[in-house]
Design an enzyme around this catalytic site. Structure first.
Site, PDB file in Angstrom:
ATOM      1  N   CYS A   8       0.776  -1.291   0.117  1.00 34.22           N
ATOM      2  CA  CYS A   8       0.124  -0.082  -0.080  1.00 34.22           C
ATOM      3  C   CYS A   8       0.913   1.223   0.150  1.00 34.22           C
ATOM      4  CB  CYS A   8      -0.974  -0.205   1.118  1.00 34.22           C
ATOM      5  SG  CYS A   8      -2.351   1.153   1.036  1.00 34.22           S
ATOM      6  N   ASP A 131      -6.671  -4.202  10.688  1.00 32.77           N
ATOM      7  CA  ASP A 131      -5.564  -3.214  11.174  1.00 32.77           C
ATOM      8  C   ASP A 131      -5.502  -2.795  12.367  1.00 32.77           C
ATOM      9  OD1 ASP A 131      -3.612  -1.681  10.677  1.00 32.77           O
ATOM     10  OD2 ASP A 131      -4.587  -0.287   9.239  1.00 32.77           O
TER      11      ASP A 131
END
Length: 223
Positions: A8, A131
């Site tokens: 990412c 996350d």
């Protein structure tokens, strides 16, 4: 055990190429101005069009308005929309219907009480990103390099495909996969030489530790 890899916060074509060469399956583009990995629409469009076809193009948004989504999607060829803010399950469903794209919802975890939200979002999202929950007052909703207690996920069942994120590095990703059984892992700051600048050697090391490079080679060699 191997896991699919998402790199990412890509900002350069060479980093996307390094990710694909290492066996990553997802490449993330960030549309959040406060992030050092933020891309404006023209730069994101140019990068997305040069990304190797092996990488699914994931656009990361934080509490986006309809207008912001429309502006990006009019120019940037994305495959997946990632929502990384405080979007409600109802908003996730709205974004999915509006864009016609699969939606990945990030869910921050810090304590057992946070786990119930995985079920709520699993009812409406196509993918879940598990996350570390940002600390109160944190500047960024993700990409901070912080991990959570992975033991919270041991034996957990998910409604949808999911990825593990939060503080992952080439040094700890294998243990994270072993402990949680994560089928996919997401990394940003853990493979950077500076904020927003990926390191090809770290990308390769991360993919190797996650088993993605071996899986990619096996797939390339199959008929």
């Amino acid at each position: 055990m191997s896991a699919a890899v998402k790199i990412c916060g890509l900002t350069r074509a060479e980093d996307a190429a390094a990710a694909a060469a290492a066996g990553a399956r997802f490449g993330g583009l960030v549309f959040f101005p406060r992030s050092p990995r933020h891309l404006d629409v023209p730069r994101a469009a140019a990068l997305a069009r040069t990304m190797p076809e092996e990488l699914a193009r994931v656009g990361l948004f934080v509490n986006p308005t309809d207008e912001a989504l429309d502006a990006v999607l009019a120019e940037v060829p994305l495959d997946i929309v990632q929502l990384h803010g405080g979007e409600t399950p109802a908003r996730v469903a709205e974004v999915r219907a509006r864009t016609g794209l699969p939606v990945m919802k990030a869910v921050g975890i810090a304590a057992p009480a946070d786990l119930d939200r995985l079920w709520d979002y699993g009812l409406v999202a196509d993918l879940l990103l598990v996350d570390a929950k940002p600390a109160p007052g944190a500047a960024l909703p993700g990409g901070n390099g912080f991990a959570f207690d992975w033991r919270l996920l041991v034996g957990r069942r998910f409604l949808k495909p999911w990825m593990l994120a939060g503080g992952l590095t080439p040094d700890n990703v294998a243990e994270a996969i072993r402990l949680t059984g994560a089928p996919a892992v997401d990394v940003s700051s853990g493979v950077e030489s500076a904020p927003g600048v990926k390191d090809a050697d770290l990308i390769r090391a991360f993919a190797r530790a996650a088993g993605a490079d071996a899986a990619a080679e096996a797939g390339a060699g199959s008929p």
